[in-house]
Design an enzyme around this catalytic site. Structure first.
Site, PDB file in Angstrom:
ATOM      1  N   CYS A  59       0.170   3.811   2.777  1.00  0.00           N
ATOM      2  CA  CYS A  59       0.522   3.305   4.113  1.00  0.00           C
ATOM      3  C   CYS A  59       2.178   3.563   4.056  1.00  0.00           C
ATOM      4  O   CYS A  59       2.412   3.889   5.304  1.00  0.00           O
ATOM      5  CB  CYS A  59       0.419   1.824   4.118  1.00  0.00           C
ATOM      6  SG  CYS A  59      -1.425   1.214   3.898  1.00  0.00           S
ATOM      7  N   CYS A  63       0.594  -1.124  -0.094  1.00  0.00           N
ATOM      8  CA  CYS A  63       0.151   0.017  -0.112  1.00  0.00           C
ATOM      9  C   CYS A  63       0.859   1.380   0.111  1.00  0.00           C
ATOM     10  O   CYS A  63       1.739   1.449   0.893  1.00  0.00           O
ATOM     11  CB  CYS A  63      -0.937  -0.106   1.098  1.00  0.00           C
ATOM     12  SG  CYS A  63      -1.873   1.218   1.844  1.00  0.00           S
TER      13      CYS A  63
END
Length: 103
Positions: free
Chosen positions: A31, A28
C-alpha cells in the site's frame, strides 16, 4: 488531490463519473508503494476522481465489496464497479486501465 472517504460517504462520493478508490492500511507495505502512484495520477488526470479508504477504520465497505487483500483498487463509473485490481499496480498500467473508462 486524493480524498479520504469513509463507510458513511462511500456510495455518495463514488456515484458519478469515473472514481478510483484505493483500499489500504497504514501497516501494508505494498500500500505504501501504491500510494505515491495514486498521488501522481491524481495530479496528472482531471478526468478521474481519486479517493482512498483505510480498511482498518472503515471495515463495512471493504466487507461488502469482498476485499480480502490490500491494496485493492476499485474503479467505478457512474456508481457501477467496472474494474478491480488487487496488489501493487504500476503507474503506466493503471493509467492505461483508466483510459478505458474515460471519454
Amino acid at each position: 488531490m486524493v480524498d479520504a472517504i469513509t463507510d458513511q460517504n462511500f456510495e455518495e462520493e463514488t456515484s458519478t463519473g469515473v472514481v478510483l478508490t484505493d483500499f489500504w492500511a497504514t501497516w501494508c507495505g505494498p500500500c505504501k508503494m501504491q500510494s505515491p502512484v495514486i498521488d501522481q495520477l491524481a495530479e496528472e488526470r482531471q478526468d478521474v476522481r481519486f479517493t482512498k479508504m483505510d480498511v482498518d477504520q472503515n471495515q463495512e465497505t471493504a466487507k461488502n465489496l469482498g476485499i480480502m487483500a490490500i491494496p485493492t483498487l476499485i474503479i467505478k463509473k457512474d456508481g457501477q464497479i467496472v474494474d478491480r485490481l488487487t496488489g501493487y499496480t504500476p503507474k503506466a498500467k493503471l493509467s492505461q486501465i483508466l483510459d478505458q473508462y474515460t471519454d
